[in-house]
Enzyme design. Sequence first.
Site, PDB file in Angstrom:
ATOM      1  N   ARG A  43       0.779  -1.142   0.108  1.00  0.00           N
ATOM      2  CA  ARG A  43      -0.106   0.128  -0.022  1.00  0.00           C
ATOM      3  C   ARG A  43       0.984   1.174   0.146  1.00  0.00           C
ATOM      4  NH1 ARG A  43      -5.360  -1.568   2.310  1.00  0.00           N
ATOM      5  NH2 ARG A  43      -5.218  -3.602   3.513  1.00  0.00           N
ATOM      6  N   LYS A  83     -14.075   3.405  -5.158  1.00  0.00           N
ATOM      7  CA  LYS A  83     -13.544   4.637  -4.178  1.00  0.00           C
ATOM      8  C   LYS A  83     -12.203   4.626  -3.745  1.00  0.00           C
ATOM      9  CE  LYS A  83     -14.742   1.593   0.019  1.00  0.00           C
ATOM     10  NZ  LYS A  83     -13.448   1.687   0.524  1.00  0.00           N
ATOM     11  N   LYS A 118     -14.879  -2.471   2.886  1.00  0.00           N
ATOM     12  CA  LYS A 118     -13.807  -2.511   1.961  1.00  0.00           C
ATOM     13  C   LYS A 118     -12.523  -1.437   2.650  1.00  0.00           C
ATOM     14  CE  LYS A 118     -15.493  -5.149  -1.033  1.00  0.00           C
ATOM     15  NZ  LYS A 118     -16.750  -5.462  -0.348  1.00  0.00           N
ATOM     16  N   ASP A 119     -11.706  -1.878   2.341  1.00  0.00           N
ATOM     17  CA  ASP A 119     -10.448  -0.887   2.915  1.00  0.00           C
ATOM     18  C   ASP A 119     -10.190   0.552   2.640  1.00  0.00           C
ATOM     19  OD1 ASP A 119      -9.259  -4.012   2.307  1.00  0.00           O
ATOM     20  OD2 ASP A 119      -7.998  -3.318   3.915  1.00  0.00           O
ATOM     21  N   ARG A 120      -9.808   1.316   3.320  1.00  0.00           N
ATOM     22  CA  ARG A 120      -9.696   2.752   2.860  1.00  0.00           C
ATOM     23  C   ARG A 120      -8.568   3.072   2.055  1.00  0.00           C
ATOM     24  NH1 ARG A 120     -10.604   7.963   5.282  1.00  0.00           N
ATOM     25  NH2 ARG A 120     -11.333   7.094   7.047  1.00  0.00           N
TER      26      ARG A 120
END
Length: 339
Positions: free
Chosen positions: A21, A50, A79-81
């Site tokens: 990430r 997003k 869901k992940d940011r």
Amino acid sequence: MSDLPRCPAAHGGPAASAVLRAEPEDFRVVEIMNVVPEGEGEHLWLEIEKTNWNTEDVALWLAKSAAIHRLSVGYSGLKDRRAITRQWFSLHLPGKDDPSFDWPAGLRLLNARRHRRKLNRGTHRGNHFELRLRAVDGDRDVLEHTLQRIALDGVPNYFGEQRFGRDGANWQRGLAWLAGGEAPRKRTLRGFWLSAVRSGLFNAVVAERVRQGVWNRLLDGDLLQPEGSRGLFPAHDDEHAGARVVAGEVHPTGPLPGAAGMASSLACSRLENEVLAAWPGVVEALAGQGVEGARRATRLPVSGLQWQWRGEDLTLTLGLPTGAFATTVLAELITQRGS
């Protein structure tokens, strides 16, 4: 206070370190739905891409923008940011036209279609991931071998670190509350804390099965779950249960503790009770909060696993069923380091 249970690896442990990430595009997720919107009804379904938004914040923004109550907005999974993710939301708009949205940075509308029902949690059947591990430092041959084993055998179905809050805070606070401490002030926090506690106890049971080499093998008294199903049956009901577990047709399960439900027996029950005894009174406290006991597979199959090297970076594509964590797969491969 109790630290989170340790989750030992099943395939020898990480053979490398990598940066995960570094950019949102390094972690891409596409939600795979079980339902196709019909084209008519009181609910407007929106497929949204997003970036650097978490799911609940999108739901709150949609509710405000459409001038409806937050509970009138539905979604299937969190869901992940720090990622680029595609997922569906629904807005209950009885007698109303479709709203006009002024989309902010980080949100992009992909599809809009009416449906007769609200989108509820767990409606999707899985997620497709594309993950980029940057600056991989380690033994490539061992990594390749581990990837092959994961493609064949899957990984232990641990809940990922996201389930427990930052630094395990939801687990710690949940345990303290159930031991008679301060209760959560908000209903949403109550759900997060209870979920974190149950997930941590499940991880502890799976961890012990990993240590004993039976996370993907039959134990006497197991309750089994067919692949792709939520149903359960006792292993002793099927004389071929052991072979079916090895073949991946059915999976052993571990407890999500709560009020009494379908229970394991014999060696499986002894293992589970010995592990849970480290947290005396917690199972009873969960039941006292109205939490129903359930079971979850101890093995996570990984579908369509492919990988490609680009210099020092490794790109993975894979599919996981609903409720599974990509970080659980990555934990078998790498330790994460900062960029």
